[in-house]
Design a protein around this motif. Structure first.
Motif, PDB file in Angstrom:
ATOM      1  N   LEU A  46      34.905  38.216  49.625  1.00 40.58           N
ATOM      2  CA  LEU A  46      33.651  37.755  49.043  1.00 40.58           C
ATOM      3  C   LEU A  46      32.495  37.984  50.017  1.00 40.58           C
ATOM      4  N   LYS A  50      28.808  33.655  48.979  1.00 35.69           N
ATOM      5  CA  LYS A  50      29.157  33.739  47.566  1.00 35.69           C
ATOM      6  C   LYS A  50      30.046  32.566  47.167  1.00 35.69           C
ATOM      7  N   ASP A  56      33.263  35.153  37.151  1.00 31.58           N
ATOM      8  CA  ASP A  56      33.320  36.102  38.258  1.00 31.58           C
ATOM      9  C   ASP A  56      34.639  36.864  38.255  1.00 31.58           C
TER      10      ASP A  56
END
Length: 730
Positions: A46, A50, A56
């Motif tokens: 990531l 984040k 996602d």
């Protein structure tokens, strides 16, 4: 969204050492659910800052991955991609549980080959007879609070009963995890299910989930991650929670998680005490004898760590929906016949006196110690009714040993029950005791789909262990004599509601720019074709008669794609592909035919050809209102982009669907609508520009896909990604 690192080396190590997690301390706090927080721990690569949210796409390195009898095909896929070593043998678990009654030479050879592979690679292996994989994973601590464990089986949701994020994967994912330790996952939308009040005596967790499946039967939790909350949870035992989480699969969800609370901690304390008794040392000599070895997963260190840093959802976490169910208004319920979406209060069915020929206390849903005890309490002093066969199988060998110690197992046998080995058996239509044509059965299992437990012309109902046992005694569907109707609420529809509007979906379309993985196109463009149909299933996309033709080429797949929906589709796409102008070498826009369809696109079987045939025909992107989850996994695993855009689907339906609706083709009777619209989909900002034949433009938005899925596309799918990983490691 996420960007994968250039190096594919693992970014965190196993339990007991620190994981390298995304840091969000320097950013404004992003509210998360407990499920999103757990996934955050297992997401790799990531960007700094984040925070994982619903919708996602992330690359995950789960704590464990379990395969069962399907380990054989996964081994074949693992070898076919050139993999030779398991990335992390401690991550991988094999459990043989499905076809354990099959003593044929072929099945025994398959089991032996799986065990040989496990021994060669140092993988934890549980042979036939040890128990059903999901139960084994709970007993042995592979499923543990605040961890993420996956399995190539749809009922891995069950791990949520002990606060573990469990979710199903497909076989290609399993091969990827063996080879690299990682696979991709789209975080589902979050749904809060609030359980209020307390169950009346004689009402069980099975009744709760049977009622939920029947009451909320309009796809309210389809492809969602359920978080169970509410003041009713502390009164639910862990076995009840495991049953409820197990059947969130039938409810349509991908995850179903209960909180890690005092009830759960006390359950693990009891498990620790049992582990401490694994010694011959007496209290007098215990000081001179070292304690037994610490269990590698269920141990004091690990449990104390969970207590100290117990995860909770943030008060302002976002949910797509909030469902409320009053446990105190529930009476025992029965599911069926032949559908989990039909549930009926037990008193109603009792009045109908529905005769049965078979009863089943088997499966990972309701064959634990408390379930067997509940059935034994009903059977004690009674006999199975004439004309009825009552089959029992413990969820695991440990369960059976404990039930034998308590005397409950012998009580069931003395009453006339027929014993089957610990395994799936009749639940999936394998082995002894299946329903025959014209028969009716009641089972404590999780699925009563037509033909699943035997003949398609049989009737299957689902109920709690006590109801199953009572029905076996009396020969018709009924509750036990001990069920006191005076202590039950009035038999009728339980109190339930949907409380929307208090929070918003965290999977809504993002307006942020999505960085592109090197080699991924900045846009997809081409002719727009519209199939005005919901639930366009895999048989329509790719006929079953071709599915097991192993030598069929991609070119041939392209010729038969959508054959059962629109026989002219393949030819239309082929003609449109020939008409496209060649693009300049510097152009990073991917051309093709963009297919738009309705909701639940790709529902049905797990055949991956439904995705590969579309891609082979020249369709690089499918836009729909929503997708069947397994189709989406197969699509992404094979480099077919899936995007959701309900607004575009709505507008096309109103403009071109017959009578402004989906389900009957276009206004001119065509099954595939071609109005010469051109479409361009921007991959950085999610913009969708549709231009009509008269140059009128309309702009929509989709959620851009993350770098993890982009890299799979660049690698031509998950198998290519695995190869890249292997080459990088070597």
């Amino acid at each position: 969204m996420m960007r994968l690192p250039s190096s594919l080396a693992p970014v965190w190590t196993r339990l007991g050492t620190a994981r390298s997690l995304a840091t969000i301390a320097d950013k404004p706090r992003t509210p998360q659910t407990v499920i999103e927080k757990v996934v955050q721990r297992y997401a790799v690569g990531l960007p700094d800052g984040k925070a994982v949210k619903a919708g996602d796409y992330v690359m995950i390195r789960p704590e464990h991955v379990m395969t069962h009898d399907n380990t054989g095909p996964v081994i074949s896929k693992f070898k076919s991609i050139g993999a030779t070593q398991i990335d992390n043998p401690r991550q991988t678990v094999f459990t043989l549980d499905h076809d354990v009654q099959n003593k044929s030479d072929k099945n025994l050879a398959k089991y032996a080959a799986i065990e040989e592979f496990a021994r060669k690679h140092g993988i934890d292996f549980y042979p036939a007879g040890r128990g059903i994989g999901h139960q084994v994973l709970v007993e042995e601590g592979y499923a543990f609070p605040h961890t993420m464990t996956v399995a190539s089986d749809s009922h891995s949701n069950m791990y949520g009963g002990v606060g573990c994020v469990g979710t199903p994967i497909v076989r290609t994912d399993a091969a990827a995890l063996w080879a690299t330790g990682k696979t991709w996952w789209q975080v589902p939308r979050m749904v809060k299910v609030e359980l209020r009040g307390k169950l009346a005596p004689g009402v069980t967790g099975k009744d709760v989930i049977v009622a939920l499946c029947g009451l909320f039967n309009k796809d309210e939790v389809l492809n969602a991650a359920i978080e169970f909350t509410g003041d009713g949870i502390p009164a639910l035992a862990i076995d009840d929670r495991l049953t409820i989480s197990n059947m969130t699969t039938e409810w349509g969800a991908l995850v179903g998680v209960f909180p890690a609370d005092d009830v759960l901690f006390n359950w693990y304390e009891n498990a620790l005490r049992k582990l401490e008794l694994r010694t011959f040392a007496s209290s007098a000599s215990s000081s001179s004898i070292p304690p037994p070895p610490e269990h590698p997963r269920i141990n004091r260190r690990r449990l104390d760590a969970i207590r100290t840093a117990n995860l909770r959802s943030d008060v302002d976490a976002e949910y797509s929906s909030h469902l409320i169910f009053d446990l105190s208004t529930l009476v025992p319920h029965v599911s069926g016949p032949n559908s989990v979406k039909v549930s009926t209060p037990l008193p109603v069915l009792e009045d109908a006196r529905i005769a049965i020929q078979k009863a089943y206390l088997v499966s990972c849903t309701n064959s634990r110690v408390s379930d067997i005890a509940a059935a034994a309490a009903v059977m004690k002093g009674n006999k199975v009714a004439p004309g009825v066969e009552f089959y029992i199988a413990a969820a695991s060998s440990i369960v059976q040993q404990e039930s034998e110690r308590l005397g409950d197992w012998d009580t069931l046998i003395a009453s006339g029950a027929k014993v089957l080995p610990a395994g799936c058996g009749p639940c999936i239509g394998l082995g002894t005791g299946l329903l025959e044509e014209g028969e009716t059965g009641i089972s404590a299992t999780n699925r009563n789909y037509k033909g699943r437990m035997g003949h398609p012309k049989a009737q299957a109902y689902l109920g709690s262990p006590a109801v199953v046992a009572a029905s076996a005694v009396k020969g018709y569907i009924c509750g036990p004599d001990s069920l006191d109707s005076s202590k039950l609420p009035i038999a009728g529809t339980p109190t339930f509601s949907i409380a929307n509007g208090e929070s918003t979906s965290s999977s809504s379309t993002s307006s942020s720019q999505e960085p592109l993985f090197p080699g991924f196109p900045d846009a997809f463009s081409g002719r727009l074709l519209f199939a005005p149909q919901d639930n366009l299933n895999t048989d329509a996309l790719y006929p079953g008669k071709y599915t097991y033709q192993d030598d069929i080429t991609l070119e041939r797949q392209a010729q038969v794609v959508m054959e059962n929906y629109d026989p002219s589709f393949a030819g239309l796409v082929a003609d449109l592909m020939k008409q496209q102008s060649p693009v300049a070498a510097s152009d990073i826009t991917k051309q093709g035919v963009i297919l738009v369809s309705g909701y639940n696109f790709g529902t049905g079987s797990s055949r991956e050809q439904a995705a590969t045939a579309l891609k082979a025909a020249g369709v690089p992107v499918v836009i729909a209102g929503s997708f069947g989850d397994i189709f989406k996994r197969n699509a992404i695993n094979n480099g077919l982009v899936c995007l959701e855009c309900p607004d575009l689907v709505r507008d096309l339906t109103e403009a071109y669907g017959k009578n402004g609706q989906r389900g009957a083709g276009g206004k001119e009777g065509e099954l595939t609508v071609n109005k010469e619209h051109e479409i361009r989909i921007g991959m950085t900002d999610g913009s969708v520009v549709v231009q009509s034949a008269d140059s009128e433009k309309k702009v929509y938005a989709v959620r851009p896909i993350g770098a993890s899925v982009q890299e799979l596309w660049v690698c031509d799918g998950l198998e290519g990604y695995i190869l890249k990983s292997i080459q990088t490691q070597s």
